[in-house]
Design a protein around this motif. Structure first.
Motif, PDB file in Angstrom:
ATOM      1  N   ALA A 369    -108.537 -35.423 -92.125  1.00  0.00           N
ATOM      2  CA  ALA A 369    -108.827 -34.440 -91.077  1.00  0.00           C
ATOM      3  C   ALA A 369    -108.637 -35.073 -89.703  1.00  0.00           C
ATOM      4  CB  ALA A 369    -110.245 -33.908 -91.220  1.00  0.00           C
ATOM      5  N   PHE A 370    -108.008 -34.318 -88.833  1.00  0.00           N
ATOM      6  CA  PHE A 370    -107.912 -34.678 -87.418  1.00  0.00           C
ATOM      7  C   PHE A 370    -108.690 -33.608 -86.661  1.00  0.00           C
ATOM      8  CE2 PHE A 370    -104.375 -36.584 -89.535  1.00  0.00           C
ATOM      9  CZ  PHE A 370    -104.259 -37.838 -88.951  1.00  0.00           C
ATOM     10  N   ILE A 371    -109.806 -33.996 -86.068  1.00  0.00           N
ATOM     11  CA  ILE A 371    -110.715 -33.037 -85.445  1.00  0.00           C
ATOM     12  C   ILE A 371    -110.589 -33.124 -83.930  1.00  0.00           C
ATOM     13  CG2 ILE A 371    -113.122 -32.339 -85.176  1.00  0.00           C
ATOM     14  CD1 ILE A 371    -113.655 -33.316 -87.971  1.00  0.00           C
ATOM     15  N   LEU A 372    -110.354 -31.974 -83.313  1.00  0.00           N
ATOM     16  CA  LEU A 372    -110.193 -31.900 -81.869  1.00  0.00           C
ATOM     17  C   LEU A 372    -111.529 -31.556 -81.230  1.00  0.00           C
ATOM     18  CD1 LEU A 372    -106.905 -29.779 -81.704  1.00  0.00           C
ATOM     19  CD2 LEU A 372    -107.207 -32.196 -82.320  1.00  0.00           C
ATOM     20  N   THR A 373    -111.941 -32.364 -80.263  1.00  0.00           N
ATOM     21  CA  THR A 373    -113.204 -32.117 -79.571  1.00  0.00           C
ATOM     22  C   THR A 373    -112.983 -32.166 -78.064  1.00  0.00           C
ATOM     23  OG1 THR A 373    -113.841 -34.458 -79.571  1.00  0.00           O
ATOM     24  CG2 THR A 373    -114.562 -33.113 -81.446  1.00  0.00           C
ATOM     25  N   ALA A 374    -113.923 -31.567 -77.339  1.00  0.00           N
ATOM     26  CA  ALA A 374    -113.897 -31.562 -75.884  1.00  0.00           C
ATOM     27  C   ALA A 374    -115.333 -31.429 -75.400  1.00  0.00           C
ATOM     28  CB  ALA A 374    -113.021 -30.429 -75.358  1.00  0.00           C
ATOM     29  N   GLU A 375    -115.515 -31.351 -74.091  1.00  0.00           N
ATOM     30  CA  GLU A 375    -116.867 -31.252 -73.551  1.00  0.00           C
ATOM     31  C   GLU A 375    -117.638 -30.038 -74.095  1.00  0.00           C
ATOM     32  OE1 GLU A 375    -120.134 -30.055 -71.174  1.00  0.00           O
ATOM     33  OE2 GLU A 375    -118.203 -29.004 -71.154  1.00  0.00           O
ATOM     34  N   PRO A 376    -117.011 -28.860 -74.297  1.00  0.00           N
ATOM     35  CA  PRO A 376    -117.769 -27.722 -74.843  1.00  0.00           C
ATOM     36  C   PRO A 376    -118.185 -27.881 -76.304  1.00  0.00           C
ATOM     37  CG  PRO A 376    -115.846 -26.966 -73.602  1.00  0.00           C
ATOM     38  CD  PRO A 376    -115.687 -28.444 -73.808  1.00  0.00           C
ATOM     39  N   THR A 377    -117.603 -28.837 -77.031  1.00  0.00           N
ATOM     40  CA  THR A 377    -117.961 -29.032 -78.439  1.00  0.00           C
ATOM     41  C   THR A 377    -119.420 -29.456 -78.527  1.00  0.00           C
ATOM     42  OG1 THR A 377    -115.690 -29.786 -78.816  1.00  0.00           O
ATOM     43  CG2 THR A 377    -117.305 -30.190 -80.573  1.00  0.00           C
ATOM     44  N   SER A 401    -117.727 -35.185 -76.977  1.00  0.00           N
ATOM     45  CA  SER A 401    -118.440 -33.895 -77.007  1.00  0.00           C
ATOM     46  C   SER A 401    -119.734 -33.967 -76.200  1.00  0.00           C
ATOM     47  CB  SER A 401    -118.723 -33.501 -78.453  1.00  0.00           C
ATOM     48  OG  SER A 401    -119.475 -34.523 -79.099  1.00  0.00           O
ATOM     49  N   SER A 402    -120.473 -32.864 -76.162  1.00  0.00           N
ATOM     50  CA  SER A 402    -121.619 -32.734 -75.249  1.00  0.00           C
ATOM     51  C   SER A 402    -122.863 -33.504 -75.688  1.00  0.00           C
ATOM     52  CB  SER A 402    -121.979 -31.262 -75.068  1.00  0.00           C
ATOM     53  OG  SER A 402    -121.020 -30.624 -74.264  1.00  0.00           O
ATOM     54  N   GLY A 403    -123.112 -33.614 -76.986  1.00  0.00           N
ATOM     55  CA  GLY A 403    -124.256 -34.409 -77.430  1.00  0.00           C
ATOM     56  C   GLY A 403    -125.519 -33.631 -77.706  1.00  0.00           C
ATOM     57  N   GLY A 404    -125.469 -32.710 -78.671  1.00  0.00           N
ATOM     58  CA  GLY A 404    -126.665 -31.983 -79.080  1.00  0.00           C
ATOM     59  C   GLY A 404    -126.793 -31.999 -80.592  1.00  0.00           C
ATOM     60  N   ALA A 405    -127.775 -32.756 -81.110  1.00  0.00           N
ATOM     61  CA  ALA A 405    -127.825 -32.989 -82.555  1.00  0.00           C
ATOM     62  C   ALA A 405    -128.986 -32.317 -83.266  1.00  0.00           C
ATOM     63  CB  ALA A 405    -127.893 -34.492 -82.827  1.00  0.00           C
ATOM     64  N   ASN A 406    -129.935 -31.756 -82.535  1.00  0.00           N
ATOM     65  CA  ASN A 406    -131.187 -31.364 -83.164  1.00  0.00           C
ATOM     66  C   ASN A 406    -131.238 -29.870 -83.493  1.00  0.00           C
ATOM     67  OD1 ASN A 406    -132.052 -34.063 -82.900  1.00  0.00           O
ATOM     68  ND2 ASN A 406    -132.629 -33.667 -80.769  1.00  0.00           N
ATOM     69  N   SER A 407    -132.147 -29.519 -84.379  1.00  0.00           N
ATOM     70  CA  SER A 407    -132.289 -28.135 -84.843  1.00  0.00           C
ATOM     71  C   SER A 407    -133.238 -27.371 -83.928  1.00  0.00           C
ATOM     72  CB  SER A 407    -132.830 -28.134 -86.274  1.00  0.00           C
ATOM     73  OG  SER A 407    -132.954 -26.814 -86.764  1.00  0.00           O
ATOM     74  N   ILE A 408    -132.945 -26.090 -83.702  1.00  0.00           N
ATOM     75  CA  ILE A 408    -133.726 -25.304 -82.737  1.00  0.00           C
ATOM     76  C   ILE A 408    -134.331 -24.062 -83.379  1.00  0.00           C
ATOM     77  CG2 ILE A 408    -132.330 -26.093 -80.822  1.00  0.00           C
ATOM     78  CD1 ILE A 408    -131.955 -22.504 -81.903  1.00  0.00           C
ATOM     79  N   GLU A 409    -135.314 -23.511 -82.693  1.00  0.00           N
ATOM     80  CA  GLU A 409    -135.821 -22.175 -82.993  1.00  0.00           C
ATOM     81  C   GLU A 409    -136.094 -21.463 -81.674  1.00  0.00           C
ATOM     82  OE1 GLU A 409    -139.153 -21.977 -85.606  1.00  0.00           O
ATOM     83  OE2 GLU A 409    -138.124 -23.000 -87.257  1.00  0.00           O
ATOM     84  N   TYR A 410    -136.073 -20.122 -81.729  1.00  0.00           N
ATOM     85  CA  TYR A 410    -136.374 -19.290 -80.564  1.00  0.00           C
ATOM     86  C   TYR A 410    -137.817 -18.808 -80.644  1.00  0.00           C
ATOM     87  CZ  TYR A 410    -131.328 -19.074 -79.782  1.00  0.00           C
ATOM     88  OH  TYR A 410    -130.021 -19.392 -79.557  1.00  0.00           O
ATOM     89  N   PHE A 411    -138.504 -18.824 -79.493  1.00  0.00           N
ATOM     90  CA  PHE A 411    -139.896 -18.403 -79.432  1.00  0.00           C
ATOM     91  C   PHE A 411    -140.074 -17.378 -78.307  1.00  0.00           C
ATOM     92  CE2 PHE A 411    -139.862 -22.600 -81.237  1.00  0.00           C
ATOM     93  CZ  PHE A 411    -140.848 -22.570 -82.224  1.00  0.00           C
TER      94      PHE A 411
END
Length: 579
Positions: A369-377, A401-411
């Motif tokens: 696999a060749f994966i394309l990433t950018a700042e919005p990734t 990429s931007s750097g967001g690894a964690n899981s979220i929930e909406y409250f």
């Protein structure tokens, strides 16, 4: 919108040239990117009402198919008021009798929700009316007092309308963060900063819900360093969450379904590139059940490709099922591969994620696999790139990429505000860490716009290391052509002048500083030549003909005496240069 049937009702906004309605009040100022003013001013197909300098809107709107936002801006430039829009509005802007009036028709059968957002900068007054076609926006009314003069040197200023309690919003947010953020110690430090700002009165002057939400979001991220945090004012999501409770989704099922269909569940493009290289552009990891079916279909379409390019440059993340399936296709069914873990405050909720052993179709075990990433990734898109990269199954091409690894929930908070809160920390099972805050590092760095071409070249080069004799010539040709387009060889003006000439059925000349070829039977058309090496050229728009133009250096002094058209199957057509 311009093609919509219009009804007779028009929207008329009139800004009266009044006296100093705001004397003695402190005006906020700032960059135009930081809006202040009136949040959630909504109305449908009715006229605006102006009474004693207050513009009051209101009333019901109905559900419609979601559409991208439109906006209208009224701005003072060069002594004149201008109205600018990215929508197709037949709008009229005029100034008479001390009033500034904007008139525009409203399309029939359209639910219209406007936000009136007031900006004040050091140089320009700025009034933006943002139009949204949305899904059942709640009923509300609000008013704003504007002081407006329409002669030269006019200024636009106003009091600000606040329809929420800052203290109640902040108290509710603090409670949610303390109870749910995955790291208790960081949560306490984070809300400590928010409480400090509240105590100082730093939020009191933020009369716009958008301004308060942005400020709170910034303070949460400042301490936690987790970019998943987001506070918004979204009454519809607030009502939905109050009904169903906090969770990973914050929209009604019918809303999510319509949006998913409109975006084809995130699957933006799929094709086979020259050289039998598969290409998949995936712009989101959608939560709808049909999204996983789309994933299966996409991988089935690509299963016989030699290598795979996955384009995540515009993918801001999403939900786990498609992410999990995409990763799993690059590993055997057995044994399963441990990918990552998610750690919650409540340890009983901790998750460990593995590849799936029940995928339909062929697995891509031989393909790289060749994966394309950018700042919005971001987020789930980064999870795919990271998981395949650290396990040797992918090469990352483009930008970090931007750097967001964690899981979220909406409250739901209070009074229409919603908090997106990181509730679980993601950790890769191999590295013991993640890309959070730093992004996924690329293996081949290049501008985002060039990433696909670069990845295609890399995929073709990988093919050339293990191709059959009968196909290597074709792959080499495709590779050389692509490389010539991306990395054209440098040739001197002297060389261009040397090989320009009449070769009988072919002519070579310098056209607009580029070597160009004219073939007999093609009229007066000149085709640009892209250098593969200093003496081999690709012919513009000759991909279907599979032609490479070659100049042979023979004769006294190394002069160019012959021109060759060389085909990828080995055939050569040669033309002698005329004296």
């Amino acid at each position: 919108m311009g093609n919509s049937k219009e009804i007779s009702t028009t929207l008329i906004l009139t800004f009266l040239a009044l006296g100093c309605l705001t004397c003695g009040q402190t005006e906020e100022s700032g960059d135009l990117s930081q809006p202040y003013g009136v949040p959630q001013v909504t109305f449908s197909s009715v006229d605006a009402v102006v009474t004693n300098g207050s513009i009051t809107f209101g009333f019901d709107v109905t559900a419609v198919t979601p559409k991208s936002d439109d906006w209208i801006t009224i701005v003072r430039k060069g002594g004149s008021w201008l109205a600018v829009s990215d929508g197709d509005y037949d709008m009229t802007l005029g100034a008479s009798a001390g009033a500034l009036t904007l008139t525009l028709p409203l399309p029939a059968a359209t639910a219209v929700d406007f936000d009136l957002v007031y900006y004040q900068s050091a140089t320009e007054p700025y009034l933006e009316i943002a139009r949204y076609q949305g899904i059942t926006v709640p009923v509300s009314t609000a008013g704003v007092v504007l002081e407006n003069e329409v002669d030269d040197g006019a200024s636009l200023s106003g009091t600000r309308y606040q329809d929420f309690s800052v203290a109640e919003v902040v108290d509710s947010l603090i409670e949610v963060v303390v109870e749910n953020f995955y790291d208790e110690e960081v949560a306490l430090r984070t809300v400590g900063l928010v409480s400090e700002h509240l105590g100082k009165g730093d939020y009191d002057g933020m009369m716009s819900s958008a301004a308060l939400a942005r400020s709170l979001t910034g303070h949460l991220i400042d301490v936690s360093k987790d970019s998943h945090y987001r506070i918004t004012f979204e009454p519809e999501k607030f009502d939905f969450l109050n009904t169903v409770g906090a969770g990973e989704v914050a929209e009604k099922p019918e809303v999510r379904a319509r949006k998913a269909i409109a975006n084809n569940f995130g699957f933006a493009k799929i094709e086979i590139l020259p050289g039998n290289i598969g290409y998949l552009k995936l712009d989101e990891f959608n939560s709808e059940p049909k999204a996983i079916e789309k994933a299966y279909a996409a991988m089935a379409y690509l299963e016989d490709c030699e290598e795979i390019i996955i384009d995540l440059r515009e993918n801001g993340g999403g939900y786990y099922p498609v992410e999990e399936a995409l990763i799993s296709y690059f590993f055997p069914a057995k044994p399963k591969v441990h990918i990552n873990n998610f750690y919650y405050r409540d340890e009983s909720l901790n998750e460990d994620n593995w590849t799936r052993d029940d995928l339909p179709g062929k697995r891509l075990l031989e393909q790289h696999a060749f994966i394309l990433t950018a700042e919005p990734t971001y987020s789930a898109a980064e999870a795919v790139a990271y998981a395949l990269k650290v396990r040797g199954r992918a090469t990352i091409v483009g930008q970090t990429s931007s750097g967001g690894a964690n899981s979220i929930e909406y409250f739901p908070l209070v009074q229409g505000f919603v908090a997106k809160v990181p509730v679980a920390k993601g950790v890769d099972s191999i590295t013991g860490t993640s890309w959070d805050g730093v992004g996924v590092e690329v293996d081949v760095s290049c501008p985002a716009a060039e990433a696909l071409d670069r990845a295609h070249i890399l995929a073709l080069e990988r093919r050339l290391t293990d191709c059959e004799v009968w196909e290597c010539k074709s792959i080499q040709y495709i590779h050389d052509v692509k490389r010539a387009m991306v990395f054209p060889a440098e040739i001197s003006n002297e060389f261009k002048a040397d090989i320009a000439g009449d070769y009988g059925n072919a002519k070579v000349a310098v056209v607009n500083e580029s070597l160009s070829l004219q073939l007999a039977g093609s009229g007066e058309r000149w085709r640009k030549l892209y250098p593969l090496t200093e003496d081999i050229f690709m012919v513009e728009e000759a991909k279907e003909e599979r032609r490479v133009f070659r100049v042979a250096f023979r004769g006294p002094g190394g002069a160019s005496t012959h021109l060759q058209l060389k085909f990828d199957d080995g055939r050569i057509t040669e033309f002698a240069r005329k004296e």
